[in-house]
Design an enzyme around this catalytic site. Structure first.
Site, PDB file in Angstrom:
ATOM      1  N   THR A 119      21.901  28.500  -9.880  1.00 29.36           N
ATOM      2  CA  THR A 119      20.646  28.073 -10.513  1.00 29.36           C
ATOM      3  C   THR A 119      20.110  26.910  -9.695  1.00 29.36           C
ATOM      4  O   THR A 119      20.773  26.422  -8.777  1.00 29.36           O
ATOM      5  CB  THR A 119      20.880  27.590 -11.964  1.00 29.36           C
ATOM      6  OG1 THR A 119      21.499  26.294 -11.914  1.00 29.36           O
ATOM      7  CG2 THR A 119      21.756  28.544 -12.750  1.00 29.36           C
ATOM      8  N   ASP A 120      18.918  26.455 -10.023  1.00 27.36           N
ATOM      9  CA  ASP A 120      18.343  25.324  -9.282  1.00 27.36           C
ATOM     10  C   ASP A 120      19.211  24.074  -9.420  1.00 27.36           C
ATOM     11  O   ASP A 120      19.407  23.332  -8.471  1.00 27.36           O
ATOM     12  CB  ASP A 120      16.924  25.026  -9.786  1.00 27.36           C
ATOM     13  CG  ASP A 120      15.955  26.121  -9.354  1.00 27.36           C
ATOM     14  OD1 ASP A 120      16.285  26.845  -8.381  1.00 27.36           O
ATOM     15  OD2 ASP A 120      14.913  26.264  -9.997  1.00 27.36           O
ATOM     16  N   CYS A 121      19.751  23.873 -10.629  1.00 23.30           N
ATOM     17  CA  CYS A 121      20.561  22.659 -10.832  1.00 23.30           C
ATOM     18  C   CYS A 121      22.052  22.889 -10.601  1.00 23.30           C
ATOM     19  O   CYS A 121      22.813  21.934 -10.479  1.00 23.30           O
ATOM     20  CB  CYS A 121      20.287  22.057 -12.206  1.00 23.30           C
ATOM     21  SG  CYS A 121      20.317  23.238 -13.556  1.00 23.30           S
ATOM     22  N   TYR A 122      22.473  24.151 -10.569  1.00 27.39           N
ATOM     23  CA  TYR A 122      23.871  24.490 -10.273  1.00 27.39           C
ATOM     24  C   TYR A 122      23.884  25.576  -9.199  1.00 27.39           C
ATOM     25  O   TYR A 122      24.082  26.760  -9.496  1.00 27.39           O
ATOM     26  CB  TYR A 122      24.599  24.991 -11.524  1.00 27.39           C
ATOM     27  CG  TYR A 122      24.810  23.926 -12.575  1.00 27.39           C
ATOM     28  CD1 TYR A 122      25.962  23.135 -12.563  1.00 27.39           C
ATOM     29  CD2 TYR A 122      23.863  23.705 -13.573  1.00 27.39           C
ATOM     30  CE1 TYR A 122      26.154  22.154 -13.514  1.00 27.39           C
ATOM     31  CE2 TYR A 122      24.049  22.715 -14.523  1.00 27.39           C
ATOM     32  CZ  TYR A 122      25.200  21.943 -14.492  1.00 27.39           C
ATOM     33  OH  TYR A 122      25.385  20.977 -15.434  1.00 27.39           O
TER      34      TYR A 122
END
Lengths: 135, 386
Positions: free
Chosen positions: B136-139
């Protein structure tokens, strides 16, 4: 005269051979079968006490080896890992010779290796796998 | 004069509490009577050590760089549940590696499963972790592999939804072939009868109406300290009971929790149940505060006063039929032989009475030393007729 308890393991092609008959007839040995079984893969396991004159005994063993029968002394066959046994006692009803028994005072499981005929019934049934075959 | 948890804890803290085990209290009540025993004794300790399949551990592996939001994870090739926040996973005692032959060659051996993994973790052995995700964008990270030990984990919490069954079935096999069950190998034609309870020593036999056990009860768990946090799954508050109030079958259960890092591999043992699966043997001890005479009478329960139902595991059990072949008391079971329908049958136990005794003794020592205070429940566990 010598007398030894031994374990024979033989592969499928030998299962229907009259091996013991030859030990008696050709080598003048007497025997007392303690345990015999044939697994689903038709591997035979025979635990017996073999008795006779020393040279006959040795010749008989050589005969078995010539047939590719695996031979092992049976006294060291099964051992218990004391660190693994939890003394639950679920093995005792599976042991045919009462080598495994519960001391009703301490409720701990005793293993008397002199009584053990190395049938292996306890090995896979022991939940923490404390019993092991030693080859 | 009834006592309170606070009064007993004050005595424990001063090293003055009178503590006996659930075996010792039997003779004590017999000799002195329940009124005097209730005055003199502060705590009765119990114990049980058996296979408890509904056990597991929540692990937080700590954040990676870059970060991963774990979707799937495996520890020593055993799948852990990753449907939680980023690096939280849950491993259950009965999970098996995906490549394990299971029961394809019956009876399967189940040599290494979730229970063994939990024991290895507690023993401080290195464990191989593999985790995957979709990014994901943050992970952004999609894969992570590492050899780790329990010391590398941010958190390791034993969190089990059902342990310490109050009572249990006695299993027999009425068929003409050997069967392989979670109560052990059962020989045909009722060749053996297997049970799994410490009877008079077992925690929930000693407080059958949950007059003292509830949310927040502090317990011996896996060699360390743990807590009861809820009734266990399938907890039955209203079972059939005998004249002394003890359930005649399964009944009550506990959900328990504790820090895995202070537990010990001697008391959390991974087991292979032939033809059935992997599990975890768990050591649990519950202290029963003797608040009044009624409670001490319950703790004085003896094996001969507790019965368990005999169930045919070749037929009635798998087919979910309620019928039993009768009932039998734990004194007979623990003697090694019972008589069923005119036939003498050898008995075997799946749980360790000697370990249960050791647990009750250890918990007694902890309380006597003043190092273990009682946890007063916020709410008692559900029970009808309390």
């Amino acid at each position: 005269m010598i007398s030894r308890k031994i374990v024979l393991r033989f592969a499928a092609p030998l299962v229907d051979q009259p091996i013991i008959y030859h030990l008696v007839k050709d080598y003048d040995l007497s025997f007392n079968i303690l345990k015999a079984s044939i697994s689903p893969q038709e591997e035979g396991v025979l635990v017996f006490e073999l008795t006779g004159e020393r040279e006959n005994y040795d010749a008989g063993i050589q005969y078995l080896k010539s047939l590719d029968v695996q031979i092992q002394p049976f006294s060291e066959d099964v051992r218990r890992d004391e660190n693994k046994c939890t003394h639950c006692g679920v093995c005792v009803v599976l042991c045919p010779t009462k080598a495994l028994s519960v001391d009703r005072a301490t409720m701990r499981v005793n293993f008397d290796s002199d009584q053990c005929i190395a049938c292996g019934a306890c090995i896979r049934a022991c939940p923490p796998r404390a019993m092991e075959m030693v080859f | 004069m009834p006592k309170t948890f606070q009064e007993i804890n004050e005595k424990i803290a001063k090293g003055q509490a009178v503590v006996v085990t659930a075996e010792e209290i039997i003779d004590l009540v017999e000799e002195k009577g329940s009124a005097r025993a209730a005055r003199e004794v502060d705590v009765v300790t119990t114990g049980t050590f058996g296979a408890m399949c509904s056990s597991g551990a929540v692990l937080n592996i700590g954040h990676t760089t870059p970060k991963i939001r774990i979707q799937k994870a495996w520890l020593n090739e055993i799948a852990a549940y990753g449907g939680l926040a980023a690096v939280d996973i849950y491993v259950g005692a009965t999970e098996m590696p995906e490549h394990d032959p299971l029961n394809s060659e019956h009876p399967g051996e189940f040599r290494y499963g979730g229970g063994h993994l939990i024991q290895d973790l507690v023993a401080g052995k290195p464990i191989h972790l593999k985790a995957t995700s979709y990014g994901t964008d943050c992970y952004p990270r999609k894969e992570f592999e590492k050899d780790l030990t329990i010391h590398d984990l941010k958190d390791a919490t034993l969190l089990s939804p059902r342990n310490a069954y109050q009572n249990y079935n006695v299993a027999v096999n009425g068929s003409d072939k050997t069967i392989y069950t979670y109560l052990g190998v059962l020989k045909p034609h009722m060749g053996n009868a297997n049970y799994s309870s410490a009877g008079q020593l077992s925690p929930l036999m000693n407080d059958p109406f949950f007059k003292t056990i509830g949310i927040g009860t502090r317990i011996f768990l896996g060699g360390g300290v743990g807590y009861v946090f809820w009734p266990g799954t399938q907890h039955d508050p209203d079972p059939e009971r005998n004249a002394l109030g003890v359930p005649k079958g399964g009944a009550g259960t506990l959900s328990v929790v504790g820090d895995l890092k202070q537990m010990h591999p001697e008391w959390l043992v991974g087991v292979s149940l032939l033809g059935y699966g992997a599990s975890l043997m768990v050591g649990i001890g519950v202290p029963i505060p003797i608040l009044n005479e009624d409670i001490v009478r319950h703790t004085a329960i003896r094996d001969e006063d507790i019965v368990a139902p005999i169930v045919d595991y070749s037929d009635a059990y798998p087919n979910a039929r309620p019928e039993t072949l009768g009932e039998i008391d734990y004194r007979s079971l623990r003697s090694g032989r019972i008589t069923l329908m005119g036939k003498e049958i050898p008995t075997a136990s799946m749980s360790s009475y000697s370990k249960a005794r050791e647990i009750a003794g250890t918990l007694k020592e902890w309380i006597q030393k003043g190092s273990f205070l009682l946890g007063e429940p916020t709410e008692l566990l559900p029970a009808v007729g309390r």
